[in-house]
Write an enzyme that holds these catalytic residues in place. Sequence first.
Site, PDB file in Angstrom:
ATOM      1  N   LEU A 292       0.947  -0.777   0.348  1.00 38.00           N
ATOM      2  CA  LEU A 292      -0.315  -0.146   0.163  1.00 38.00           C
ATOM      3  C   LEU A 292       0.547   1.091  -0.134  1.00 38.00           C
ATOM      4  O   LEU A 292       1.898   0.954   0.494  1.00 38.00           O
ATOM      5  CB  LEU A 292      -1.162   0.111   1.237  1.00 38.00           C
ATOM      6  CG  LEU A 292      -2.212   0.910   1.669  1.00 38.00           C
ATOM      7  CD1 LEU A 292      -3.091   0.586  -0.009  1.00 38.00           C
ATOM      8  CD2 LEU A 292      -2.464   1.201   2.784  1.00 38.00           C
ATOM      9  N   ASP A 293       0.901   2.329  -0.708  1.00 35.15           N
ATOM     10  CA  ASP A 293       1.218   3.550  -0.849  1.00 35.15           C
ATOM     11  C   ASP A 293       1.533   4.124   0.205  1.00 35.15           C
ATOM     12  O   ASP A 293       0.687   4.145   1.549  1.00 35.15           O
ATOM     13  CB  ASP A 293       0.714   4.501  -1.999  1.00 35.15           C
ATOM     14  CG  ASP A 293       1.555   4.107  -3.333  1.00 35.15           C
ATOM     15  OD1 ASP A 293       1.980   3.108  -3.187  1.00 35.15           O
ATOM     16  OD2 ASP A 293      -0.142   4.797  -4.135  1.00 35.15           O
ATOM     17  N   ARG A 294       2.772   4.299   0.615  1.00 37.60           N
ATOM     18  CA  ARG A 294       2.747   5.304   2.077  1.00 37.60           C
ATOM     19  C   ARG A 294       2.046   5.820   2.085  1.00 37.60           C
ATOM     20  O   ARG A 294       1.581   6.473   3.195  1.00 37.60           O
ATOM     21  CB  ARG A 294       4.722   5.592   1.776  1.00 37.60           C
ATOM     22  CG  ARG A 294       5.074   6.575   2.892  1.00 37.60           C
ATOM     23  CD  ARG A 294       6.269   6.310   2.915  1.00 37.60           C
ATOM     24  NE  ARG A 294       6.368   7.856   1.890  1.00 37.60           N
ATOM     25  CZ  ARG A 294       6.780   9.291   2.562  1.00 37.60           C
ATOM     26  NH1 ARG A 294       6.336   9.852   3.813  1.00 37.60           N
ATOM     27  NH2 ARG A 294       6.529  10.724   1.541  1.00 37.60           N
TER      28      ARG A 294
ATOM     29  N   THR B  78      -0.783   6.422   1.431  1.00 40.41           N
ATOM     30  CA  THR B  78      -1.958   6.099   1.532  1.00 40.41           C
ATOM     31  C   THR B  78      -2.536   5.478   3.023  1.00 40.41           C
ATOM     32  O   THR B  78      -1.533   4.174   3.321  1.00 40.41           O
ATOM     33  CB  THR B  78      -3.089   4.974   0.716  1.00 40.41           C
ATOM     34  OG1 THR B  78      -2.297   5.825  -0.481  1.00 40.41           O
ATOM     35  CG2 THR B  78      -4.297   4.673   0.430  1.00 40.41           C
TER      36      THR B  78
END
Length: 299
Positions: A127-129, A131
Amino acid sequence: MDPVRVRLPAAGPGTTVREHLISRLSAPPTQLDAMFTAGEIVGADGRPVPPDTPYAPGLTVWFHRDMPEEPPVPFPLHVVHRDDHLVVADKPHFLATTPRGSHVRQTALARLRHTLGLPHLTAAHRLDRLTAGLVLFTVRPEERGAYQTLFRDRRVHKEYEAVAPYAPALDLPRAVRSRIVKERGVLTAREVDGEPNAETRVELLAHREDGLARYRLVPGTGQTHQLRVHMSALGVPILGDPLYPEVTAQVPAGDFRRPLQLLARGLAFTDPLTGTERRFTSGRALEVWTSYGTWAADQ
């Protein structure tokens, strides 16, 4: 954390292991020499590799890199579920999923390995940092592939929430399909002509008089920055996005104001090992929706 693994390719550069590592890695030669002297660069048998070891294609060495200085991410990481196979964590904004670049200690994986006493814990997806929301980790390395396959084969139902401007003329719900490409070394992804490789269902959940709206986003694919690209293309970029529709000035390290208003709300799938139907929900709320005044004041 896991050691760095370097496999020597078929052809150089360098005639020794030391020469190759100096040419390949960003660490200064003095640091590598100190690591060789301390026996910190080892081979497959765990024994130190001498720096003058002749270059041999396929030879593999391991070492632990120095930990960079990292400002602590001052938000809790919640464990939603834990059993003998899985750990599902509810990640805060600004905490990377796994070590990458300058983020090593301040990652969800490092925190969970330490606090849960699970040194072999691995991430089944990322998961993107920027997000927040749900991330699935596997307890046993030999079971990781089974869960990764679920994500690869799109057998995990994922739901996200986002806060963005309200556009009364935008016809929702709708499925957004486009072709997205992300080039190495370029911060942003972009839409190009061609056969679609990205699909997102966008639904309006609620809107307010202040011009904000809350959206449900259901990705059918998993292209890099897909949700952010699609929302921006619809004319309703997600609040707090530093890349879309335009790249903004880089935020200094340690500035945790104005997080991206994107949340991985739900994960659902059939467990490949037990056949159990799994469904997990994030307990987080997007700050803009609950306290816009505080969030906007940080601008």
